[in-house]
Scaffold this motif. Structure first.
Motif, PDB file in Angstrom:
ATOM      1  N   PHE A  29       0.816  -1.219   0.000  1.00  0.00           N
ATOM      2  CA  PHE A  29       0.000   0.000   0.000  1.00  0.00           C
ATOM      3  C   PHE A  29       0.849   1.269   0.000  1.00  0.00           C
ATOM      4  N   ILE A  30       1.968   1.263   0.720  1.00  0.00           N
ATOM      5  CA  ILE A  30       2.764   2.491   0.802  1.00  0.00           C
ATOM      6  C   ILE A  30       3.484   2.791  -0.511  1.00  0.00           C
ATOM      7  N   ARG A  31       3.443   1.847  -1.444  1.00  0.00           N
ATOM      8  CA  ARG A  31       4.025   2.074  -2.766  1.00  0.00           C
ATOM      9  C   ARG A  31       2.983   2.531  -3.788  1.00  0.00           C
ATOM     10  N   VAL A  32       1.735   2.597  -3.354  1.00  0.00           N
ATOM     11  CA  VAL A  32       0.649   3.076  -4.207  1.00  0.00           C
ATOM     12  C   VAL A  32       0.523   4.587  -4.020  1.00  0.00           C
ATOM     13  N   PRO A  33       0.238   5.354  -5.079  1.00  0.00           N
ATOM     14  CA  PRO A  33       0.074   6.812  -4.928  1.00  0.00           C
ATOM     15  C   PRO A  33      -0.945   7.157  -3.848  1.00  0.00           C
ATOM     16  N   ILE A  34      -0.652   8.180  -3.078  1.00  0.00           N
ATOM     17  CA  ILE A  34      -1.512   8.559  -1.955  1.00  0.00           C
ATOM     18  C   ILE A  34      -2.912   8.933  -2.415  1.00  0.00           C
ATOM     19  N   SER A  35      -3.048   9.374  -3.658  1.00  0.00           N
ATOM     20  CA  SER A  35      -4.365   9.750  -4.180  1.00  0.00           C
ATOM     21  C   SER A  35      -5.320   8.564  -4.250  1.00  0.00           C
ATOM     22  N   GLU A  36      -4.782   7.346  -4.197  1.00  0.00           N
ATOM     23  CA  GLU A  36      -5.617   6.147  -4.297  1.00  0.00           C
ATOM     24  C   GLU A  36      -5.874   5.494  -2.945  1.00  0.00           C
ATOM     25  N   TRP A  37      -5.306   6.033  -1.887  1.00  0.00           N
ATOM     26  CA  TRP A  37      -5.431   5.393  -0.579  1.00  0.00           C
ATOM     27  C   TRP A  37      -6.867   5.371  -0.072  1.00  0.00           C
ATOM     28  N   ALA A  38      -7.591   6.443  -0.276  1.00  0.00           N
ATOM     29  CA  ALA A  38      -8.977   6.491   0.205  1.00  0.00           C
ATOM     30  C   ALA A  38      -9.813   5.409  -0.464  1.00  0.00           C
ATOM     31  N   GLN A  39      -9.597   5.214  -1.760  1.00  0.00           N
ATOM     32  CA  GLN A  39     -10.345   4.190  -2.490  1.00  0.00           C
ATOM     33  C   GLN A  39      -9.955   2.792  -2.025  1.00  0.00           C
ATOM     34  N   ILE A  40      -8.661   2.576  -1.794  1.00  0.00           N
ATOM     35  CA  ILE A  40      -8.195   1.267  -1.336  1.00  0.00           C
ATOM     36  C   ILE A  40      -8.787   0.932   0.028  1.00  0.00           C
ATOM     37  N   SER A  41      -8.843   1.914   0.902  1.00  0.00           N
ATOM     38  CA  SER A  41      -9.333   1.664   2.259  1.00  0.00           C
ATOM     39  C   SER A  41     -10.808   1.288   2.288  1.00  0.00           C
ATOM     40  N   CYS A  42     -11.518   1.533   1.184  1.00  0.00           N
ATOM     41  CA  CYS A  42     -12.945   1.201   1.121  1.00  0.00           C
ATOM     42  C   CYS A  42     -13.210  -0.215   0.614  1.00  0.00           C
ATOM     43  N   VAL A  43     -12.158  -0.909   0.169  1.00  0.00           N
ATOM     44  CA  VAL A  43     -12.350  -2.234  -0.427  1.00  0.00           C
ATOM     45  C   VAL A  43     -12.715  -3.269   0.625  1.00  0.00           C
ATOM     46  N   LYS A  44     -11.976  -3.276   1.725  1.00  0.00           N
ATOM     47  CA  LYS A  44     -12.198  -4.270   2.772  1.00  0.00           C
ATOM     48  C   LYS A  44     -12.072  -3.622   4.141  1.00  0.00           C
ATOM     49  N   LYS A  45     -12.779  -4.180   5.087  1.00  0.00           N
ATOM     50  CA  LYS A  45     -12.691  -3.672   6.455  1.00  0.00           C
ATOM     51  C   LYS A  45     -11.281  -3.844   6.999  1.00  0.00           C
ATOM     52  N   GLN A  46     -10.639  -4.969   6.651  1.00  0.00           N
ATOM     53  CA  GLN A  46      -9.265  -5.211   7.094  1.00  0.00           C
ATOM     54  C   GLN A  46      -8.335  -4.107   6.599  1.00  0.00           C
ATOM     55  N   TRP A  47      -8.514  -3.720   5.332  1.00  0.00           N
ATOM     56  CA  TRP A  47      -7.655  -2.685   4.768  1.00  0.00           C
ATOM     57  C   TRP A  47      -7.964  -1.326   5.385  1.00  0.00           C
ATOM     58  N   ALA A  48      -9.232  -1.070   5.627  1.00  0.00           N
ATOM     59  CA  ALA A  48      -9.606   0.190   6.271  1.00  0.00           C
ATOM     60  C   ALA A  48      -8.963   0.295   7.652  1.00  0.00           C
ATOM     61  N   ASN A  49      -8.939  -0.822   8.368  1.00  0.00           N
ATOM     62  CA  ASN A  49      -8.317  -0.826   9.693  1.00  0.00           C
ATOM     63  C   ASN A  49      -6.822  -0.550   9.605  1.00  0.00           C
ATOM     64  N   LEU A  50      -6.177  -1.078   8.557  1.00  0.00           N
ATOM     65  CA  LEU A  50      -4.741  -0.832   8.384  1.00  0.00           C
ATOM     66  C   LEU A  50      -4.453   0.656   8.224  1.00  0.00           C
TER      67      LEU A  50
END
Length: 236
Positions: A29-50
């Motif tokens: 995740f830290i290698r993904v552009p920060i502009s995509e972090w909000a979208q990634i965090s919405c995919v799974k509850k586990q990822w949102a918690n991270l």
């Protein structure tokens, strides 16, 4: 049949990715552009918690700003906070102010502090108190009075320019414009440029928000502080 096969393949890949341990997900995740972090965090509850945990933000901080770990704690009224806050402050310093050196992070924290005070608070403290807090922060970190005043002015201008154009911002700017003049010793005096920007935004970006009484009240304050005033500010 082909669509069903493709869906099955994607589902299988998603399940495999979801089985990765947290420390590997963080490294991805830290290698993904920060502009995509909000979208990634919405995919799974586990990822949102991270994205809510200190581990991910600390890893992102070290990767994006390698020297951040060497920064000493500073005195003053504005705290540094944890890794997520520090990441945001350094990001602001780099992308809004383009500053280098030891003061980078402090400038970012001060910007975030002022923006939150103005945007989130239902009744923000008077601008003189906020300005004094910013000045105290920079002076306590060893900046000269002139440099503290200069940095504070830059932060005020950046925050004002980045406020959303809505009714809350109009009411905030109107309150700042109508604040009475209070004598304070330099560098605690409010910047001329900052005061001008407040009136400029009111008479340009928020002109349609005025009623008759408010317009002439603000115009009277503008005439009291600035001579001459732009002709574009005249005429309700």
């Amino acid at each position: 049949m082909a669509d069903d096969s493709k869906s099955t393949t994607l589902l299988s890949a998603d399940n495999s990715f979801g089985k990765l341990p947290d420390h590997l997900l963080i490294e991805i995740f830290i290698r993904v552009p920060i502009s995509e972090w909000a979208q990634i965090s919405c995919v799974k509850k586990q990822w949102a918690n991270l994205f809510r945990e200190e581990c991910l933000w600390h890893a992102a901080l070290v990767r994006r700003f390698p020297l951040a770990g060497q920064t000493k704690r500073w005195p003053g009224p504005i705290p540094r906070g944890l890794s997520k806050r520090r990441y945001a402050a350094l990001y602001v310093s780099k992308h809004i102010f383009s500053l280098d050196g030891e003061m980078d992070e402090i400038v970012g924290h001060t910007y975030l502090f002022l923006k939150e005070q103005l945007e989130i608070s239902n009744m923000p403290p008077p601008s003189g108190i906020l300005h004094g807090t910013i000045i105290d922060q920079f002076i306590s970190c060893g900046k000269s009075r002139n440099r503290a005043h200069e940095l504070a002015s830059q932060i005020w201008l950046a925050v004002i320019d980045n406020l959303e154009e809505n009714e809350q911002t109009f009411l905030l700017l109107k309150r700042l414009a109508l604040e009475g003049d209070v004598f304070l010793p330099y560098p605690y005096t409010r910047s001329y440029k900052v005061q001008w920007r407040v009136f400029e935004k009111l008479f340009t970006d928020f002109r349609d928000c005025f009623n008759h009484v408010d317009y002439y009240d603000v115009l009277a304050c503008a005439k009291h502080r600035f001579q001459p005033i732009p002709s574009a500010w005249l005429g309700y």
